[in-house]
Design a protein around this motif. Structure first.
Motif, PDB file in Angstrom:
ATOM      1  N   ASP A 213       0.014  16.520  20.930  1.00 55.28           N
ATOM      2  CA  ASP A 213      -0.425  16.385  19.534  1.00 55.28           C
ATOM      3  C   ASP A 213       0.684  16.650  18.518  1.00 55.28           C
ATOM      4  O   ASP A 213       0.409  16.857  17.331  1.00 55.28           O
TER       5      ASP A 213
ATOM      6  N   SER B 233       3.651  16.038  15.895  1.00 54.92           N
ATOM      7  CA  SER B 233       4.043  15.003  14.942  1.00 54.92           C
ATOM      8  C   SER B 233       5.366  14.390  15.364  1.00 54.92           C
ATOM      9  O   SER B 233       6.036  14.881  16.275  1.00 54.92           O
ATOM     10  N   ASP B 234       5.768  13.312  14.696  1.00 55.57           N
ATOM     11  CA  ASP B 234       7.073  12.710  14.978  1.00 55.57           C
ATOM     12  C   ASP B 234       8.182  13.741  14.789  1.00 55.57           C
ATOM     13  O   ASP B 234       9.121  13.815  15.593  1.00 55.57           O
TER      14      ASP B 234
END
Length: 240
Positions: A80, A82-83
């Motif tokens: 989960d 983020s980039d």
């Protein structure tokens, strides 16, 4: 998929990890895969062109996020993130070595390695010393001021390996690392990787070359997005 060894927390732990591009039509590049790579393993992966090798490498390297399953890297669940979170973990835990070196041609070997630490939160004052140590480790302590345009192919790949090592990663991912090298030079680079493995580095190499695949302590094959233990001869003949 595991080799059965018990070495504590795995470096790579795929739990049903797969990637399907939505399309239309949907294209499954990697079928849901279970895979465990323990610390200190030397794994090679073979397969024909279009089999899913690059997709696997991009997921393992936290470049792409899977569309299903969970990926734990050194025990950290990346599912989960983020980039930016994946980029941060990638920079601190994974070193990349590519076929085409990807060095800045007008920067010295030392500068190329130093630049790799800019986004890894290494204090500026420590970067030159760490870069020199990494270059010495790959046998290039005498070439730190040379630019890539004056280095041989093997020396350029050694600079690239030093750059990959400088952040002290737990995993070294190599994509056809000898693809642009002649046989003798390729052997010297592979001997370097063998030495890093003996020192405890976890190494995963994507290759179409049977002689490179044979260097690993464990070989996997991938075909039509399915990862399996072993390296069928047909994979190596048709790989590219």
């Amino acid at each position: 998929m595991s080799n059965g060894s018990e070495h504590g927390t795995p470096v790579i732990d795929f739990r049903g990890v797969g990637l399907t591009y939505p399309g239309p039509p949907p294209v499954t590049a990697l079928q849901p895969t279970d895979l465990v790579v323990h610390r200190g393993e030397y794994v090679t992966i073979t397969g024909p062109s279009g089999s899913g090798k690059s997709t696997f490498l991009n997921i393992a390297g936290l470049v792409d996020a899977p569309s299903c399953g969970r990926y734990l890297l050194d025990g950290a669940d990346t599912t989960d993130l983020s980039d930016a979170g994946r980029a941060g973990l990638r920079g601190s835990r994974i070193g990349f070595v590519f076929q085409s070196f990807h060095l800045l041609p007008h920067r010295s070997a030392l500068e190329n390695v130093v630049l790799a630490m800019v986004y890894n939160n290494v204090p500026r004052r420590l970067r030159p010393g760490r870069a020199r140590d990494a270059l010495r480790r790959v046998g290039l302590g005498h070439r730190i001021d040379a630019t890539p345009t004056t280095l041989s192919g093997g020396e350029r790949q050694r600079v690239a390996i030093a750059r990959a090592l400088v952040a002290r990663p737990s995993l070294l991912l190599c994509d056809e690392p000898t693809g642009n090298l002649d046989t003798a030079t390729a052997d010297s680079v592979l001997e370097l990787l063998d030495g890093l493995h003996r020192d405890g580095m976890t190494i995963l190499i994507i290759t179409h070359d049977p002689s490179v695949a044979d260097r690993g302590g464990r070989t996997l094959s991938i075909r039509d997005g399915r990862l399996a233990e072993g390296s069928p001869a047909s994979d190596l003949r048709t790989a590219s």
